[in-house]
Design an enzyme around this catalytic site. Structure first.
Site: not given
Ligand code: FCB
Length: 455
Positions: A77, A121, A166, A294, A296, A360
């Site tokens: 990607r 992006h 995002e 995505n 985290y 992600e």
């Molecule tokens: C996300 C982004 C990516 C990267 C990660 C850690 O928010 O899409 O570009 O910075 O975080």
């Protein structure tokens, strides 16, 4: 044999984005983007870093593709830099810009790596920002035109298309608290920008489809499960507003073709709805083939705080984000792998039948280079392992997840954090541009090749 096998055809890949790795910002006619401007503005990016050179991927893409192939990756990607295609954000495509991505795509296909292309992006052409950027409705139409140019050039070979990455960040970090480019602090304007980003997505989907009828087209959103600290009405209301702004404001109109009533009420309170034209929601709801997820971390929140200045949650400045005491990654985000399982299951229940890719997931840690040059990043391996187990569990609970793109292939320019935060499974020495696979790269390559996790 893999202990937890994933569905057949599950796509194992890695992710990057243009501004974070390419460098070569003045090459082959590329125009300026808002990140060029922002990173040159003193005080905006840690240590005054910028993406001028980054990981020099523009010159080294063949080496990077070879590396992915050696690691056994099935997908990659990446994003296209809009200002390489239209230096001023409008007008005909620059053949040199398109040619770079065309060569990249060809070298991926040669190695049997599926290209997954993201159109936006975050590197908006500065010329469009000068006309108001995403706060200007016209930018949505410019984006659709750009999507058409790229998909006409690459749609014959790229079969996985993402419109936006995002939009929450683009709107609320870009125009809300200003920690990302273009750095505006304008809560009402940031909600208007969010709508125009969604409109741009909705206009781009049919443009891509027309050029690539057999491709899968979708959008990538960043999801965070939100829990209320207590069952008090103040805490429940805080959790409701953060979930609304973070998750549902973007997902619901894309999938359902309408903003939920509470999102509209939130607009009314913060910015009104004058910027939403009658057909907009129908456009935003153009059918998608997949949702990019995505993930985290997750949040626990409480109400009743003092509004504390600019916030990326317009209309929720009073909400407090609590420290749960969970272990954190190097960038300070609490680690909650089960949050990914919960998020995927929730999406699959709220929107049955929606295929998903994890576009992600990954972690920054302070890697140490051993005397022999190796990087034994057990912490990153543990993070990825935990999150892959969560994905596997979610699939068992009914979520239709088709692939996983690890963030990131390379250490790179981590936006406002500069080069200090290393997310790569491959270390980049930014002095020499030497690439060194970390232990996590070899571990993840084995997972990809085996199609599942070890015991
Ligand atoms: C996300 C982004 C990516 C990267 C990660 C850690 O928010 O899409 O570009 O910075 O975080």
């Amino acid at each position: 044999p893999a202990a937890s096998a994933f569905p057949p055809g599950f796509l194992w890949g890695v992710a990057t984005s243009a501004y974070q790795i390419e460098g070569a910002v003045g090459q082959d006619g590329r125009g300026a983007s808002i990140w060029d401007t922002f990173s040159r503005t003193p005080g905006k990016v840690a240590n005054g870093h910028n993406g001028d050179v980054a990981a020099d991927h523009y010159a080294r893409y063949e080496q990077d593709v070879a590396l992915m192939s050696e690691l056994g990756m099935g997908g990659y990607r990446f994003s296209v830099a809009w200002p390489r295609i239209q230096p001023d954000g409008r007008g005909p495509a620059d053949a040199r810009g398109l040619d770079f991505y065309s060569r990249l795509v060809d070298s991926l296909l040669e190695k049997n790596i599926r290209p997954a292309l993201t159109l936006y992006h975050w590197d908006l052409p500065q010329a469009l920002e000068d006309e108001g950027g995403w706060r200007n409705r016209d930018t949505a139409f410019r984006f659709a035109e750009y999507a058409q140019l790229v998909s006409e050039a690459l749609g014959d070979r790229v079969k996985l298309w993402g419109t936006l990455n995002e939009p929450w960040c683009a709107a609320f970090l870009g125009y809300g608290n200003g920690i990302h480019a273009p750095g505006a602090v304008d809560p009402a304007g940031s909600l208007i920008a969010a709508h125009h980003l969604l409109l741009g997505h909705g206009l781009a989907v049919p443009a891509v489809r027309a050029a690539a009828p057999d491709a899968e087209v979708g959008i990538t959103l960043n999801f965070y499960p939100v829990d209320a600290d207590t069952q008090s009405s103040a805490d429940l209301d805080a959790a409701h507003r953060i979930d609304l702004l973070q998750n549902r404001l973007f997902l619901d109109p894309v999938v359902e073709g309408a903003y939920p009533a509470d999102v509209r009420e939130h607009f009314e309170r913060v910015c009104g709805t004058g910027h939403i034209e009658p057909e907009d929601e129908k456009i935003i709801g153009a059918p998608v083939d997949f949702l990019g997820v995505n993930y985290y971390t997750s949040y626990r929140v409480a109400g009743g705080g003092e509004p504390s200045g600019p916030s990326p949650w317009p209309g929720a400045e009073d909400v407090r984000f609590l420290d749960r005491g969970l272990p954190r990654t190097g960038i300070g985000w609490e680690i909650d792998s089960d949050g990914l399982r919960r998020q995927l299951v929730r999406i699959s229940q709220d929107h049955p039948g929606l295929p998903m890719y994890i576009t992600e997931n990954g972690a920054a840690f302070d890697d140490t280079v051993d005397a022999d040059g190796g990087i034994d990043d057990a912490d990153r391996i543990a993070y990825i392992d935990g999150h892959l187990r969560a994905v596997h569990q979610a699939i068992g609970e009914g979520a239709d997840v088709r692939g996983y793109f690890l963030w990131s292939l390379l250490d790179n320019f981590e936006w406002a954090e500069g080069y200090g935060m290393r997310f790569g499974i491959v270390r980049v020495d930014f002095e020499t541009q030497q690439r060194t696979p970390k232990k996590s790269a070899l571990w993840y390559g084995n997972v990809a090749v085996a199609g599942g996790l070890p015991h």
